[in-house]
Design an enzyme around this catalytic site. Structure first.
Site, short mmCIF file in Angstrom:
data_model
loop_
_atom_site.label_atom_id
_atom_site.label_comp_id
_atom_site.label_asym_id
_atom_site.label_seq_id
_atom_site.Cartn_x
_atom_site.Cartn_y
_atom_site.Cartn_z
N CYS A 1 1.01 -1.46 0.14
CA CYS A 1 -0.03 0.22 0.23
C CYS A 1 0.80 1.22 0.16
O CYS A 1 0.28 1.92 -0.88
CB CYS A 1 -1.04 -0.24 1.19
SG CYS A 1 -0.70 -0.68 2.64
N HIS B 1 -2.93 5.96 4.64
CA HIS B 1 -1.32 6.27 4.45
C HIS B 1 -0.88 7.84 4.72
O HIS B 1 -1.31 8.07 3.56
CB HIS B 1 -0.71 5.36 4.57
CG HIS B 1 -1.02 3.57 4.84
ND1 HIS B 1 -1.79 3.76 5.95
CD2 HIS B 1 -0.58 2.76 4.43
CE1 HIS B 1 -1.75 2.57 6.15
NE2 HIS B 1 -1.04 2.17 4.69
#
Length: 340
Positions: free
Chosen positions: A135, A246
């Site tokens: 990710c 994130h």
């Protein structure tokens, strides 16, 4: 897509749910035929019914799904299961797009971000495994891709990863600790320490890269493979008490001095990037399919270095959107400008 059979393995998980959201929009892959969708999950979820695009779809076992010989499989069920069943799907004639870490390091397995050109993704593929990258590696690669042909040759990354990157258990651990407010680690937690009000290493230590944790090692290996370029990366990664999204502080070093104005102009026109001068963060990326880039500036001490902040929705950009975009690429319908 009307005549193609698609299996979604791990459909009841966090990423699986977001895959369904993206498919239902039909923005990337049009003409979804719900009669050709196979919803697949663990034994405890078999028989469950999930409403999707006006139809109730029954969840089936992996074994049943393999027997139905899907054309494509989007798998978000962890590395252990992927290693066991992905080859079985391939043997039945499927192309498997896998979200786990199971296949990423194998040289023969493509590691793909569709908005970044990569000749290893052959649209004529009829079977095989394609790895969906880590990710954080995805958002780093998207942010760096516009610079690789300008002589960017080293990246320093300090990543801040949300709890949803660890799945339902990560999300529930933060919720439990915030509720209890006693400084103790949640009973369900798989983190190295308590996460509420804390910043901790993202994962345990890597078995392959000494002194780096697993997430850091993934970034350092995967970003050059995605870009198809030899570029040096050093990474630090921590888990932060953010539910979703994130982010990272980036420092990029070029071989020659660059114009800040020119680099910003490149970012403004790059695919899957939203350049901003606003104080945006992970929260602002939720439900979006681009990487935010902000606070872009030349290092005051090094004219060949530029630093900036990036953020993205780890469940979409970092997993589900990228997997569905790979499917769209294989079907010849992916448009790099077509994202939310």
């Amino acid at each position: 897509m009307e005549n193609k059979k698609l299996a979604i393995v791990g459909v009841t998980g966090l990423v699986g749910g977001v895959v369904l959201e993206i498919l239902a929009s039909e923005k990337i892959v049009p003409h979804i035929n719900t009669n050709n969708l196979l919803f697949v999950a663990s034994d405890k979820s078999v028989g469950k019914v999930i409403p999707f695009m006006g139809k109730d779809v029954r969840v089936m076992s992996v074994e049943e799904a393999i027997s139905k010989k899907p054309d494509y499989v989007i798998m978000s069920a962890g590395a252990t299961l992927s290693k066991e069943v992905a080859p079985k799907f391939v043997e039945s004639g499927a192309i498997v797009i896998d979200n786990s870490s199971a296949w990423r390091t194998l040289p023969e397995i493509p590691l793909i971000v569709p908005s970044i050109p990569n000749p290893s993704l052959d649209e004529s593929m009829t079977s095989g495994i394609i790895a969906n990258p880590n990710c954080v590696a995805i958002m780093i690669a998207i942010a760096i891709a516009p610079f690789v042909d300008l002589g960017a040759d080293m990246i320093l990354v300090s990543a801040m990863q949300s709890v949803s990157g660890a799945g339902y258990k990560g999300t529930k651990a933060l919720e439990e600790e915030l509720k209890n407010n006693d400084g103790a680690k949640a009973s369900i937690s798989t983190f190295v320490s308590n996460i509420a009000g804390n910043i901790i290493p993202a994962t345990s230590m890597s078995a392959t890269v000494p002194k780096y944790n697993d997430e850091e090692a993934k970034m350092m290996f995967e970003v050059p493979k995605i870009l198809g370029k030899s570029i040096k990366i050093s990474a630090q990664s921590n888990r932060v008490p953010v539910p979703r999204g994130h982010s990272a502080m980036m420092r990029v070093f070029f071989k020659e001095e660059q114009s800040e104005e020119k680099l910003i102009d490149i970012l403004k026109n790059a695919p899957q990037i939203k350049y901003s001068e606003e104080p945006l963060g992970p929260y602002d990326t939720i439900g979006k399919d681009y990487v935010i880039v902000r606070s872009f500036r030349q290092d005051v001490n090094n004219p060949k270095c530029f630093e900036f902040f990036i953020a993205s929705d780890n469940l979409r950009v970092g997993a589900a959107y990228n997997a569905v975009a790979i499917l769209g690429k294989l079907l010849g319908v992916y448009n790099e400008k077509n994202y939310s």
